[in-house]
Motif scaffolding. Structure first.
Motif, mmCIF file in Angstrom:
data_model
loop_
_atom_site.group_PDB
_atom_site.id
_atom_site.type_symbol
_atom_site.label_atom_id
_atom_site.label_comp_id
_atom_site.label_asym_id
_atom_site.label_seq_id
_atom_site.Cartn_x
_atom_site.Cartn_y
_atom_site.Cartn_z
ATOM 1 N N ALA A 135 0.826 -1.207 0.000
ATOM 2 C CA ALA A 135 0.000 0.000 0.000
ATOM 3 C C ALA A 135 0.864 1.262 0.000
ATOM 4 C CB ALA A 135 -0.928 0.007 1.212
ATOM 5 N N LEU A 136 2.028 1.193 0.630
ATOM 6 C CA LEU A 136 2.906 2.360 0.704
ATOM 7 C C LEU A 136 3.845 2.479 -0.486
ATOM 8 C CD1 LEU A 136 3.631 2.289 4.522
ATOM 9 C CD2 LEU A 136 2.185 3.904 3.275
ATOM 10 N N GLY A 137 3.712 1.567 -1.447
ATOM 11 C CA GLY A 137 4.414 1.752 -2.716
ATOM 12 C C GLY A 137 5.511 0.770 -3.054
ATOM 13 N N SER A 138 5.820 -0.173 -2.187
ATOM 14 C CA SER A 138 6.872 -1.141 -2.512
ATOM 15 C C SER A 138 6.340 -2.142 -3.541
ATOM 16 C CB SER A 138 7.317 -1.886 -1.260
ATOM 17 O OG SER A 138 8.301 -2.834 -1.604
ATOM 18 N N ARG A 139 7.129 -2.412 -4.559
ATOM 19 C CA ARG A 139 6.703 -3.352 -5.599
ATOM 20 C C ARG A 139 7.736 -4.464 -5.801
ATOM 21 N NH1 ARG A 139 2.821 -1.158 -4.311
ATOM 22 N NH2 ARG A 139 1.361 0.031 -5.554
ATOM 23 N N ALA A 140 8.481 -4.785 -4.753
ATOM 24 C CA ALA A 140 9.458 -5.868 -4.830
ATOM 25 C C ALA A 140 8.729 -7.184 -4.567
ATOM 26 C CB ALA A 140 10.573 -5.642 -3.810
ATOM 27 N N VAL A 141 8.182 -7.770 -5.632
ATOM 28 C CA VAL A 141 7.296 -8.930 -5.506
ATOM 29 C C VAL A 141 7.974 -10.163 -4.928
ATOM 30 C CG1 VAL A 141 5.194 -9.230 -6.849
ATOM 31 C CG2 VAL A 141 7.238 -8.527 -8.010
ATOM 32 N N HIS A 142 9.246 -10.323 -5.120
ATOM 33 C CA HIS A 142 9.933 -11.511 -4.603
ATOM 34 C C HIS A 142 10.458 -11.281 -3.193
ATOM 35 C CE1 HIS A 142 9.535 -13.311 -8.489
ATOM 36 N NE2 HIS A 142 10.214 -12.326 -9.080
ATOM 37 N N ARG A 143 10.865 -10.074 -2.897
ATOM 38 C CA ARG A 143 11.482 -9.777 -1.607
ATOM 39 C C ARG A 143 10.447 -9.500 -0.515
ATOM 40 N NH1 ARG A 143 14.286 -4.344 -1.688
ATOM 41 N NH2 ARG A 143 12.133 -3.753 -1.431
ATOM 42 N N ASP A 144 9.421 -8.719 -0.800
ATOM 43 C CA ASP A 144 8.476 -8.273 0.223
ATOM 44 C C ASP A 144 7.770 -9.411 0.970
ATOM 45 O OD1 ASP A 144 9.174 -5.680 -0.274
ATOM 46 O OD2 ASP A 144 7.363 -5.174 -1.394
ATOM 47 N N PRO A 145 7.242 -10.424 0.292
ATOM 48 C CA PRO A 145 6.585 -11.509 1.045
ATOM 49 C C PRO A 145 7.549 -12.263 1.967
ATOM 50 C CG PRO A 145 5.955 -11.607 -1.265
ATOM 51 C CD PRO A 145 7.045 -10.589 -1.148
ATOM 52 N N LEU A 146 8.804 -12.417 1.535
ATOM 53 C CA LEU A 146 9.787 -13.107 2.386
ATOM 54 C C LEU A 146 10.121 -12.285 3.628
ATOM 55 C CD1 LEU A 146 12.203 -14.473 -0.363
ATOM 56 C CD2 LEU A 146 10.506 -15.747 0.972
ATOM 57 N N ILE A 147 10.308 -10.989 3.438
ATOM 58 C CA ILE A 147 10.585 -10.113 4.586
ATOM 59 C C ILE A 147 9.375 -10.075 5.515
ATOM 60 C CG2 ILE A 147 10.989 -7.708 5.255
ATOM 61 C CD1 ILE A 147 12.731 -7.439 2.755
ATOM 62 N N ALA A 148 8.173 -9.996 4.946
ATOM 63 C CA ALA A 148 6.953 -9.967 5.757
ATOM 64 C C ALA A 148 6.809 -11.245 6.578
ATOM 65 C CB ALA A 148 5.737 -9.763 4.860
ATOM 66 N N ALA A 149 7.059 -12.397 5.963
ATOM 67 C CA ALA A 149 6.966 -13.673 6.684
ATOM 68 C C ALA A 149 8.011 -13.740 7.792
ATOM 69 C CB ALA A 149 7.132 -14.834 5.710
ATOM 70 N N GLY A 150 9.227 -13.308 7.497
ATOM 71 C CA GLY A 150 10.286 -13.300 8.515
ATOM 72 C C GLY A 150 9.951 -12.378 9.681
ATOM 73 N N LEU A 151 9.501 -11.170 9.371
ATOM 74 C CA LEU A 151 9.115 -10.224 10.431
ATOM 75 C C LEU A 151 7.988 -10.783 11.287
ATOM 76 C CD1 LEU A 151 9.089 -6.698 8.752
ATOM 77 C CD2 LEU A 151 10.377 -7.380 10.763
ATOM 78 N N SER A 152 7.027 -11.400 10.644
ATOM 79 C CA SER A 152 5.889 -11.944 11.366
ATOM 80 C C SER A 152 6.317 -13.082 12.298
ATOM 81 C CB SER A 152 4.841 -12.439 10.371
ATOM 82 O OG SER A 152 3.720 -12.912 11.051
#
Length: 176
Positions: A135-152
């Motif tokens: 929503a805030l503009g990041s479009r790194a489709v391969h990186r963002d889900p991995l970082i999100a899962a790790g943070l979670s």
């Protein structure tokens, strides 16, 4: 004076309120502090306390701080203090609000609130982190889900294991 013009007293009152508009923030902080303190003092503590600092300590400190700040700010405003815009602020007030981003973030938060019980915090948290980044503009489709899962997962482990705050694990926690 015509029928549509306000009386001089009403104009004076409006001018005074306009000049002291920061008092609205004071009232909001005072109300928020009262709510936080009331909640903290009426909290049902079923968890055994492990030391001098219990689950009420932080909410009481935050609520007291909000009350103190509201009073100090009100005194400053009534003495003539005015808030000034930050010199380095890079906001163009002539531009309209970005409602798409606001609505996407609100949707992500609402989805997290609805999903946290059935799917657990690790999955709902990953969706929250990824959705907020998107929503805030990041479009790194391969990186963002991995970082999100790790943070979670790290957040879940910190709260559940180190802080002793049980979060819903969901169906995946039985597998892991």
């Amino acid at each position: 004076m015509t029928a549509t013009e306000p009386a001089p007293a009403a104009r004076g009152r409006r001018a005074w309120l306009r000049a002291h508009s920061e008092l609205g923030v004071c009232v909001m902080l005072l109300a928020l502090g009262a709510v936080v303190l009331t909640d903290a003092l009426t909290m049902d503590v079923a968890i055994a306390q492990r030391g001098p600092i219990g689950p009420r300590t932080v909410p009481i400190a935050v609520g007291s701080g909000l009350l103190l700040i509201s009073v100090l700010l009100a005194v400053d405003v009534l003495r003539g203090g005015r808030g000034e815009a930050e010199g380095g602020e890079d906001v163009d007030l002539s531009e309209p609000a970005d409602w798409r981003t606001v609505l996407l973030l609100a949707g992500v938060f609402l989805a997290t609130a609805v999903l946290i019980e059935p799917v657990g915090f690790p999955v709902a948290g990953a969706l929250l982190f990824w959705g907020a980044a998107h929503a805030l503009g990041s479009r790194a489709v391969h990186r963002d889900p991995l970082i999100a899962a790790g943070l979670s997962l790290v957040t879940y482990a910190l709260f559940n294991n180190l802080l002793g705050v049980p979060l819903p694990g969901g169906p995946l926690m039985g597998v892991l």
